[in-house]
Design a protein around this motif. Structure first.
Motif, PDB file in Angstrom:
ATOM      1  N   ALA A   1       0.795  -1.230   0.000  1.00 28.57           N
ATOM      2  CA  ALA A   1       0.000   0.000   0.000  1.00 28.57           C
ATOM      3  C   ALA A   1       0.830   1.283   0.000  1.00 28.57           C
ATOM      4  O   ALA A   1       0.539   2.197  -0.789  1.00 28.57           O
ATOM      5  N   PRO A   2       1.840   1.428   0.843  1.00 27.28           N
ATOM      6  CA  PRO A   2       2.596   2.691   0.833  1.00 27.28           C
ATOM      7  C   PRO A   2       3.231   2.984  -0.521  1.00 27.28           C
ATOM      8  O   PRO A   2       3.247   4.133  -0.970  1.00 27.28           O
ATOM      9  N   GLU A   3       3.759   1.960  -1.174  1.00 32.26           N
ATOM     10  CA  GLU A   3       4.378   2.162  -2.487  1.00 32.26           C
ATOM     11  C   GLU A   3       3.332   2.584  -3.523  1.00 32.26           C
ATOM     12  O   GLU A   3       3.585   3.469  -4.351  1.00 32.26           O
ATOM     13  N   GLN A   4       2.150   1.974  -3.468  1.00 25.85           N
ATOM     14  CA  GLN A   4       1.093   2.355  -4.397  1.00 25.85           C
ATOM     15  C   GLN A   4       0.683   3.813  -4.186  1.00 25.85           C
ATOM     16  O   GLN A   4       0.470   4.561  -5.152  1.00 25.85           O
ATOM     17  N   GLU A   5       0.609   4.236  -2.925  1.00 30.68           N
ATOM     18  CA  GLU A   5       0.270   5.626  -2.623  1.00 30.68           C
ATOM     19  C   GLU A   5       1.347   6.578  -3.140  1.00 30.68           C
ATOM     20  O   GLU A   5       1.037   7.629  -3.704  1.00 30.68           O
ATOM     21  N   ARG A   6       2.618   6.209  -2.944  1.00 23.40           N
ATOM     22  CA  ARG A   6       3.721   7.050  -3.428  1.00 23.40           C
ATOM     23  C   ARG A   6       3.660   7.195  -4.942  1.00 23.40           C
ATOM     24  O   ARG A   6       3.832   8.292  -5.488  1.00 23.40           O
ATOM     25  N   LEU A   7       3.413   6.066  -5.632  1.00 26.14           N
ATOM     26  CA  LEU A   7       3.344   6.100  -7.094  1.00 26.14           C
ATOM     27  C   LEU A   7       2.201   7.003  -7.559  1.00 26.14           C
ATOM     28  O   LEU A   7       2.382   7.844  -8.450  1.00 26.14           O
ATOM     29  N   GLU A   8       1.046   6.872  -6.956  1.00 16.12           N
ATOM     30  CA  GLU A   8      -0.100   7.674  -7.390  1.00 16.12           C
ATOM     31  C   GLU A   8       0.100   9.149  -7.061  1.00 16.12           C
ATOM     32  O   GLU A   8      -0.341  10.025  -7.807  1.00 16.12           O
ATOM     33  N   ASN A   9       0.782   9.444  -5.962  1.00 13.01           N
ATOM     34  CA  ASN A   9       1.093  10.840  -5.644  1.00 13.01           C
ATOM     35  C   ASN A   9       2.040  11.427  -6.684  1.00 13.01           C
ATOM     36  O   ASN A   9       1.905  12.600  -7.079  1.00 13.01           O
ATOM     37  N   TRP A  10       3.002  10.619  -7.119  1.00  8.41           N
ATOM     38  CA  TRP A  10       3.928  11.084  -8.164  1.00  8.41           C
ATOM     39  C   TRP A  10       3.184  11.314  -9.471  1.00  8.41           C
ATOM     40  O   TRP A  10       3.395  12.330 -10.153  1.00  8.41           O
ATOM     41  N   ILE A  11       2.302  10.392  -9.836  1.00 11.34           N
ATOM     42  CA  ILE A  11       1.516  10.555 -11.052  1.00 11.34           C
ATOM     43  C   ILE A  11       0.682  11.836 -10.972  1.00 11.34           C
ATOM     44  O   ILE A  11       0.602  12.608 -11.935  1.00 11.34           O
ATOM     45  N   MET A  12       0.079  12.080  -9.821  1.00 12.34           N
ATOM     46  CA  MET A  12      -0.714  13.299  -9.654  1.00 12.34           C
ATOM     47  C   MET A  12       0.148  14.542  -9.838  1.00 12.34           C
ATOM     48  O   MET A  12      -0.262  15.518 -10.470  1.00 12.34           O
ATOM     49  N   SER A  13       1.367  14.507  -9.303  1.00 12.80           N
ATOM     50  CA  SER A  13       2.252  15.662  -9.455  1.00 12.80           C
ATOM     51  C   SER A  13       2.598  15.891 -10.924  1.00 12.80           C
ATOM     52  O   SER A  13       2.725  17.037 -11.378  1.00 12.80           O
ATOM     53  N   GLU A  14       2.744  14.805 -11.682  1.00 17.13           N
ATOM     54  CA  GLU A  14       3.018  14.935 -13.111  1.00 17.13           C
ATOM     55  C   GLU A  14       1.804  15.500 -13.855  1.00 17.13           C
ATOM     56  O   GLU A  14       1.944  16.329 -14.763  1.00 17.13           O
ATOM     57  N   VAL A  15       0.622  15.058 -13.475  1.00 15.85           N
ATOM     58  CA  VAL A  15      -0.601  15.580 -14.095  1.00 15.85           C
ATOM     59  C   VAL A  15      -0.729  17.075 -13.822  1.00 15.85           C
ATOM     60  O   VAL A  15      -1.101  17.863 -14.705  1.00 15.85           O
TER      61      VAL A  15
ATOM     62  N   GLY B   1       1.041  19.154 -16.113  1.00 16.93           N
ATOM     63  CA  GLY B   1       0.532  19.187 -17.481  1.00 16.93           C
ATOM     64  C   GLY B   1       0.756  17.924 -18.282  1.00 16.93           C
ATOM     65  O   GLY B   1       0.450  17.889 -19.482  1.00 16.93           O
ATOM     66  N   ALA B   2       1.272  16.852 -17.665  1.00 22.39           N
ATOM     67  CA  ALA B   2       1.538  15.611 -18.393  1.00 22.39           C
ATOM     68  C   ALA B   2       0.240  14.951 -18.829  1.00 22.39           C
ATOM     69  O   ALA B   2      -0.773  15.022 -18.133  1.00 22.39           O
ATOM     70  N   SER B   3       0.271  14.298 -19.989  1.00 25.67           N
ATOM     71  CA  SER B   3      -0.890  13.554 -20.477  1.00 25.67           C
ATOM     72  C   SER B   3      -0.911  12.161 -19.846  1.00 25.67           C
ATOM     73  O   SER B   3       0.112  11.649 -19.377  1.00 25.67           O
ATOM     74  N   LEU B   4      -2.077  11.532 -19.861  1.00 29.67           N
ATOM     75  CA  LEU B   4      -2.250  10.263 -19.143  1.00 29.67           C
ATOM     76  C   LEU B   4      -1.692   9.030 -19.851  1.00 29.67           C
ATOM     77  O   LEU B   4      -1.166   8.138 -19.185  1.00 29.67           O
TER      78      LEU B   4
ATOM     79  N   GLY C   1       0.564   6.354 -21.035  1.00 31.86           N
ATOM     80  CA  GLY C   1       1.938   6.057 -20.666  1.00 31.86           C
ATOM     81  C   GLY C   1       2.312   6.505 -19.266  1.00 31.86           C
ATOM     82  O   GLY C   1       3.363   6.136 -18.754  1.00 31.86           O
ATOM     83  N   LEU C   2       1.431   7.301 -18.665  1.00 34.61           N
ATOM     84  CA  LEU C   2       1.691   7.789 -17.307  1.00 34.61           C
ATOM     85  C   LEU C   2       0.865   7.041 -16.279  1.00 34.61           C
ATOM     86  O   LEU C   2       1.359   6.711 -15.195  1.00 34.61           O
ATOM     87  N   TYR C   3      -0.399   6.786 -16.639  1.00 33.00           N
ATOM     88  CA  TYR C   3      -1.317   6.160 -15.675  1.00 33.00           C
ATOM     89  C   TYR C   3      -2.094   5.055 -16.361  1.00 33.00           C
ATOM     90  O   TYR C   3      -3.088   5.333 -17.031  1.00 33.00           O
ATOM     91  N   PRO C   4      -1.586   3.788 -16.278  1.00 30.44           N
ATOM     92  CA  PRO C   4      -0.411   3.353 -15.524  1.00 30.44           C
ATOM     93  C   PRO C   4       0.891   3.706 -16.245  1.00 30.44           C
ATOM     94  O   PRO C   4       0.885   3.894 -17.467  1.00 30.44           O
ATOM     95  N   PRO C   5       1.994   3.774 -15.499  1.00 28.40           N
ATOM     96  CA  PRO C   5       3.259   4.202 -16.112  1.00 28.40           C
ATOM     97  C   PRO C   5       3.853   3.147 -17.026  1.00 28.40           C
ATOM     98  O   PRO C   5       3.860   1.955 -16.696  1.00 28.40           O
ATOM     99  N   ASP C   6       4.332   3.600 -18.175  1.00 27.44           N
ATOM    100  CA  ASP C   6       5.076   2.698 -19.056  1.00 27.44           C
ATOM    101  C   ASP C   6       6.516   2.612 -18.549  1.00 27.44           C
ATOM    102  O   ASP C   6       6.860   3.170 -17.489  1.00 27.44           O
ATOM    103  N   ALA C   7       7.382   1.938 -19.298  1.00 26.25           N
ATOM    104  CA  ALA C   7       8.754   1.706 -18.837  1.00 26.25           C
ATOM    105  C   ALA C   7       9.500   3.027 -18.629  1.00 26.25           C
ATOM    106  O   ALA C   7      10.224   3.192 -17.643  1.00 26.25           O
ATOM    107  N   GLU C   8       9.299   3.968 -19.549  1.00 26.94           N
ATOM    108  CA  GLU C   8       9.996   5.250 -19.422  1.00 26.94           C
ATOM    109  C   GLU C   8       9.560   6.002 -18.173  1.00 26.94           C
ATOM    110  O   GLU C   8      10.391   6.494 -17.408  1.00 26.94           O
ATOM    111  N   ASN C   9       8.257   6.073 -17.960  1.00 28.37           N
ATOM    112  CA  ASN C   9       7.765   6.800 -16.787  1.00 28.37           C
ATOM    113  C   ASN C   9       8.065   6.055 -15.493  1.00 28.37           C
ATOM    114  O   ASN C   9       8.289   6.682 -14.458  1.00 28.37           O
TER     115      ASN C   9
END
Length: 233
Positions: A193-207, A210-213, A215-223
């Motif tokens: 759970a903590p790792e999932q929360e950290r990942l989603e918080n990072w994705i939110m910060s990217e959004v 101005g990042a598009s979704l 390849g980001l949510y869920p993250p591809d290899a680059e992200n």
């Protein structure tokens, strides 16, 4: 700190939305208790082991005010509730008979019960709110439980909100409702759970940047690589 205290401390910082995602990854889809909504806005997230209670439809010879004095009654069940538990009450979705009122909720709060969760309703709304016991339910109704329900037992498997809940399962409740984590999966969910929360918080910060979704949510290899690198900063 006991193991359960560590579990509670970890999951108190994790949303029920995240928990349902993690359980979905393990193949569990039916874990959100339908109808169990916060009785009061702003109730804190609560985590605790399930203490189950079960009602069946009212039968006139059993569902009487005299039944409240029976050794097998809601009153007796409350006295068996351990501190820190979440009382999970299977009321079959009945909305015209309140399972508990202010006096019973006050006793639960006095015993250290963490929360009441039900697919039914409660009665004595102002009094229940005044007890300080966090409640998740379908709402309120004035009639007592025996007007529509017969209490049958506690500390056994129940079907609350269409979900199977066993004694000792972990319950997490917040503004989105109530989720059950099967006892056998608690350690796995706590670890992830903590790792999932950290990942989603990072994705939110990217959004928010101005990042598009795609390849980001869920993250591809680059992200994913970018996310892992961000943890080192």
């Amino acid at each position: 700190m006991t193991q359960d205290e560590k579990v509670i401390a970890t999951l108190s910082a994790v949303t029920t939305a995240t928990i349902t995602t993690l359980l979905l990854k393990k193949g569990l889809r039916n874990v959100w208790l339908r109808g169990a909504a916060p009785l009061k806005a702003g109730q804190p997230r609560v985590v605790g082991r399930a203490f189950t209670l079960r009602f069946v439809p009212a039968r006139e010879d059993l569902a009487t005010p005299e039944s409240w004095s029976s050794p097998r009654s809601t009153r007796a069940a409350i006295e068996a509730m351990p501190p820190g538990c979440v009382a999970v009450v299977d009321a079959m979705g009945t909305t015209d008979a309140g399972i508990f009122g202010d006096i019973l909720c006050a006793r639960m709060h006095k015993r250290g019960v963490a929360a009441l969760v039900t697919d039914g309703v409660v009665r004595d709304l102002e009094g229940v709110l005044a007890t300080g016991l966090p409640v998740w339910s379908r709402g309120t109704a004035a009639p007592p439980s025996v007007a529509g329900l017969t209490f049958v037992n506690w500390d056994e498997p129940v079907a609350c909100g269409g979900v199977a809940v066993f004694p000792g399962d972990l319950i997490v409740v917040d503004g989105d409702g109530a989720v059950v984590i099967p006892a056998a999966l608690v350690d796995d969910i706590v670890a992830a759970a903590p790792e999932q929360e950290r990942l989603e918080n990072w994705i939110m910060s990217e959004v928010e940047k101005g990042a598009s979704l795609p390849g980001l949510y869920p993250p591809d290899a680059e992200n994913r690589t970018r996310y892992e690198a961000s943890k080192l900063l």
